[in-house]
Design a protein around this motif. Structure first.
Motif, PDB file in Angstrom:
ATOM      1  N   ALA A   1      -4.562   0.820   9.952  1.00 14.79           N
ATOM      2  CA  ALA A   1      -5.581   0.756   8.884  1.00 14.79           C
ATOM      3  C   ALA A   1      -4.928   0.977   7.517  1.00 14.79           C
ATOM      4  O   ALA A   1      -5.255   0.276   6.544  1.00 14.79           O
ATOM      5  CB  ALA A   1      -6.659   1.800   9.129  1.00 14.79           C
ATOM      6  N   ASP A   2      -3.985   1.913   7.428  1.00 13.82           N
ATOM      7  CA  ASP A   2      -3.273   2.148   6.158  1.00 13.82           C
ATOM      8  C   ASP A   2      -2.551   0.872   5.717  1.00 13.82           C
ATOM      9  O   ASP A   2      -2.595   0.472   4.557  1.00 13.82           O
ATOM     10  CB  ASP A   2      -2.181   3.223   6.315  1.00 13.82           C
ATOM     11  CG  ASP A   2      -2.718   4.604   6.630  1.00 13.82           C
ATOM     12  OD1 ASP A   2      -3.821   4.930   6.165  1.00 13.82           O
ATOM     13  OD2 ASP A   2      -2.003   5.354   7.344  1.00 13.82           O
TER      14      ASP A   2
ATOM     15  N   PRO B   1       0.802  -1.227   0.000  1.00 13.98           N
ATOM     16  CA  PRO B   1       0.000   0.000   0.000  1.00 13.98           C
ATOM     17  C   PRO B   1       0.840   1.286   0.000  1.00 13.98           C
ATOM     18  O   PRO B   1       0.303   2.353  -0.291  1.00 13.98           O
ATOM     19  CB  PRO B   1      -0.809  -0.113   1.301  1.00 13.98           C
ATOM     20  CG  PRO B   1      -0.069  -1.092   2.150  1.00 13.98           C
ATOM     21  CD  PRO B   1       0.614  -2.032   1.211  1.00 13.98           C
TER      22      PRO B   1
ATOM     23  N   SER C   1      -3.584 -10.918   8.588  1.00 13.21           N
ATOM     24  CA  SER C   1      -3.028  -9.609   8.945  1.00 13.21           C
ATOM     25  C   SER C   1      -1.497  -9.613   8.993  1.00 13.21           C
ATOM     26  O   SER C   1      -0.860  -8.635   8.597  1.00 13.21           O
ATOM     27  CB  SER C   1      -3.601  -9.122  10.275  1.00 13.21           C
ATOM     28  OG  SER C   1      -3.400 -10.107  11.253  1.00 13.21           O
TER      29      SER C   1
ATOM     30  N   LYS D   1      -4.442  -2.185   4.199  1.00 13.63           N
ATOM     31  CA  LYS D   1      -5.138  -2.036   2.902  1.00 13.63           C
ATOM     32  C   LYS D   1      -4.251  -2.521   1.772  1.00 13.63           C
ATOM     33  O   LYS D   1      -3.620  -1.725   1.065  1.00 13.63           O
ATOM     34  CB  LYS D   1      -5.433  -0.544   2.658  1.00 13.63           C
ATOM     35  CG  LYS D   1      -6.806  -0.100   3.125  1.00 13.63           C
ATOM     36  CD  LYS D   1      -7.039   1.335   2.690  1.00 13.63           C
ATOM     37  CE  LYS D   1      -7.464   2.193   3.865  1.00 13.63           C
ATOM     38  NZ  LYS D   1      -6.844   3.500   3.942  1.00 13.63           N
ATOM     39  N   HIS D   2      -4.167  -3.829   1.579  1.00 16.25           N
ATOM     40  CA  HIS D   2      -3.308  -4.319   0.492  1.00 16.25           C
ATOM     41  C   HIS D   2      -3.969  -4.070  -0.857  1.00 16.25           C
ATOM     42  O   HIS D   2      -5.168  -4.299  -1.005  1.00 16.25           O
ATOM     43  CB  HIS D   2      -2.996  -5.811   0.671  1.00 16.25           C
ATOM     44  CG  HIS D   2      -1.863  -6.259  -0.193  1.00 16.25           C
ATOM     45  ND1 HIS D   2      -2.041  -6.575  -1.513  1.00 16.25           N
ATOM     46  CD2 HIS D   2      -0.540  -6.385   0.051  1.00 16.25           C
ATOM     47  CE1 HIS D   2      -0.852  -6.898  -2.030  1.00 16.25           C
ATOM     48  NE2 HIS D   2       0.065  -6.792  -1.094  1.00 16.25           N
ATOM     49  N   PRO D   3      -3.189  -3.588  -1.849  1.00 18.25           N
ATOM     50  CA  PRO D   3      -3.824  -3.215  -3.116  1.00 18.25           C
ATOM     51  C   PRO D   3      -4.360  -4.386  -3.929  1.00 18.25           C
ATOM     52  O   PRO D   3      -5.335  -4.219  -4.659  1.00 18.25           O
ATOM     53  CB  PRO D   3      -2.708  -2.497  -3.885  1.00 18.25           C
ATOM     54  CG  PRO D   3      -1.426  -2.926  -3.237  1.00 18.25           C
ATOM     55  CD  PRO D   3      -1.756  -3.238  -1.811  1.00 18.25           C
TER      56      PRO D   3
ATOM     57  N   GLN E   1      -6.085 -10.313  -0.670  1.00 11.39           N
ATOM     58  CA  GLN E   1      -6.789 -10.396   0.620  1.00 11.39           C
ATOM     59  C   GLN E   1      -6.102 -11.484   1.419  1.00 11.39           C
ATOM     60  O   GLN E   1      -6.179 -12.652   1.037  1.00 11.39           O
ATOM     61  CB  GLN E   1      -8.245 -10.839   0.400  1.00 11.39           C
ATOM     62  CG  GLN E   1      -9.126  -9.823  -0.279  1.00 11.39           C
ATOM     63  CD  GLN E   1      -9.357  -8.622   0.609  1.00 11.39           C
ATOM     64  OE1 GLN E   1      -9.585  -8.769   1.798  1.00 11.39           O
ATOM     65  NE2 GLN E   1      -9.257  -7.444   0.035  1.00 11.39           N
TER      66      GLN E   1
ATOM     67  N   THR F   1      -0.089  -9.390   5.548  1.00 11.99           N
ATOM     68  CA  THR F   1      -0.457  -8.108   4.943  1.00 11.99           C
ATOM     69  C   THR F   1       0.490  -7.006   5.427  1.00 11.99           C
ATOM     70  O   THR F   1       0.944  -6.172   4.628  1.00 11.99           O
ATOM     71  CB  THR F   1      -1.930  -7.759   5.261  1.00 11.99           C
ATOM     72  OG1 THR F   1      -2.742  -8.845   4.802  1.00 11.99           O
ATOM     73  CG2 THR F   1      -2.369  -6.499   4.553  1.00 11.99           C
TER      74      THR F   1
END
Ligand code: NAD
Ligand code: MG
Length: 395
Positions: A201-202, A186, A213, A205-207, A210, A216
């Motif tokens: 939260a930033d 991200p 955690s 958010k993987h682009p 899914q 990610t």
């Protein structure tokens, strides 16, 4: 390089009377639930016979009702768990060595997956390995165990599955270079001074993928790509100076292999872990499956590539250096990262603090002995304690 390391046993597992039994460790996670969708589409070939989870008893109970496995294991203590279930960390090895399971999908997150990987390989089983941390902590021991006992170690990680597919049938001396693709995470386009203060939260958010955690966050720091370089080194027996990383934001090309004549093969497709999971089960064969959407070149448009911003994402360089150093260093890198990521997710450490903690642990502990499994596990424990004590002192 020995592509046959992965190819410990290049034959599809078979069971005499019906489908091949599969033990699925980490069944309730992102890979675990994707794996169950794959298995459900292939009932004539595969059947889940053992399922484990860490603490999500509700999800595990639903899976048990749906698949009726012979063995169920829950790692965390829980008063509501049925008496028949295996309990505690030992349940991973019990599931991995269950006599009904010819194949083990290891989809546990973290070094906690290592004992089960080794136990399954010691029995000569096929391990479809999502748990890359097994190879990072003890790559030489894991690959040697596979070779000595005739087990097969087949990657689930999409980059390594891509490389395995590109290598098909080629000899080690024909391979020049492996090029792993990275989405960039991200923060790929963020200015350097902002990245260190990124929020939870930033970072979650993987682009393009899914995932759980921990991986990610590892994708946001690029630690994941360092773990993958080490994983590729052990799986395919390729020297570190012949493994490169390129940023490819669309995650359509899952990795490349360059051959000695200059030809480059890539494996591509829409980002979905279901294809690499299925391939890890059926390799070296392919079977019909309709779980992954077709790749439509025109609809996807441009595929682009960028260099890694090493200075702004220090975890990649730290991890590759640890891999090159060998011994206990990769185990220290992995364990320090696991604890630092957990602290970041709990709001106790900044995003930039992850690399600071890992770098400090590597400085102090890389030279620990790493010549046996016990030594590696001791280095893992020392790295965890190192990060925990630093953060405790500061708070
Ligand atoms: P996740 O957090 O979604 O799921 C992890 C699973 O492991 C859960 O079932 C959980 O109950 C179990 N678990 C967690 N801690 C455990 C412990 N200490 N002992 C036993 N079980 C434990 O994670 P994920 O995204 O599915 O990733 C699993 C593994 O696969 C990781 O090693 C990751 O790097 C790798 N991987 C994941 C993806 C992906 O797309 N999610 C892609 C490539 C590789
Ligand atoms: Mg990957």
């Amino acid at each position: 390089m020995t592509s046959t390391r992965t190819a410990g046993q290049p034959s599809v597992p078979t069971a005499p009377n019906g489908p091949v039994g599969v033990a699925l460790l980490g069944a309730t996670g992102s890979i675990g639930t994707s794996a169950l969708r794959v298995l459900e589409r292939q009932p004539e070939r595969f059947v889940p016979v053992a399922l484990t989870a860490n603490g999500n008893i509700a999800a595990l109970t639903e899976q048990v009702a749906r698949f009726a496995p012979a063995y169920v294991g829950l790692v965390q203590e829980c008063a509501d768990a049925p008496d028949a279930w295996g309990r505690g960390p030992g349940c991973l090895v019990e599931a991995a060595t269950h006599p009904d399971a010819q194949v083990v999908i290891n989809a546990v997150v973290g070094a906690a997956g290592l004992p089960a990987t080794l136990a399954a390989l010691r029995l000569g089983k096929r391990v479809a390995l999502a748990n890359k941390e097994s190879l990072v902590v003890a790559g030489e021991i894991v690959t040697r165990t596979a070779r000595e006992h005739g087990g097969a170690l087949v990657p689930v990680d999409s980059e390594h599955s891509a490389i395995l597919q590109c290598l098909a049938g080629r000899q080690p001396h024909e391979v020049k270079r492996l090029i792993l693709t990275a989405s960039g995470g991200p923060f790929r386009t963020w200015p350097a001074d902002k990245i260190g203060h990124a929020t939870r939260a930033d970072a979650l958010k993987h682009p393009t993928w899914q995932m759980g955690s921990k991986i990610t966050i590892d994708s946001a720091t690029l630690a994941n790509k360092a773990l993958e370089v080490i994983e590729a080194h052990h799986l395919f027996g390729v020297a570190y100076d012949r493994i490169e990383v390129v940023v490819h934001p669309q995650s359509i090309i899952h990795s490349f292999v360059e051959f000695v004549d200059g030809s480059v093969l890539a494996q591509m497709g829409v980002p979905s872990m279901e294809l690499p999971i299925l391939y890890a089960l059926t390799w070296p064969e392919r079977v019909p499956d309709n779980g992954v959407p077709s790749f439509e070149p025109v609809a996807h448009g441009a595929l682009t590539f960028e260099p890694v911003r090493h200075d702004d994402f220090p975890m990649l360089g730290l991890g590759i250096s640890a891999g090159r150093a060998g011994g206990a260093a990769p185990a220290v890198f992995n364990a320090a990262n696991e604890v630092a990521v957990a602290q970041f997710l709990d709001g106790r450490l900044s995003f930039g603090g992850i690399a600071e903690r890992v770098s400090a642990a590597l400085c102090d502990l890389s030279a620990l002995p790493g010549d046996s499994l016990d030594a590696l596990l001791a280095a893992d424990a020392a790295a965890r304690a190192h990060v925990l004590s630093r953060t405790a002192t500061e708070s």
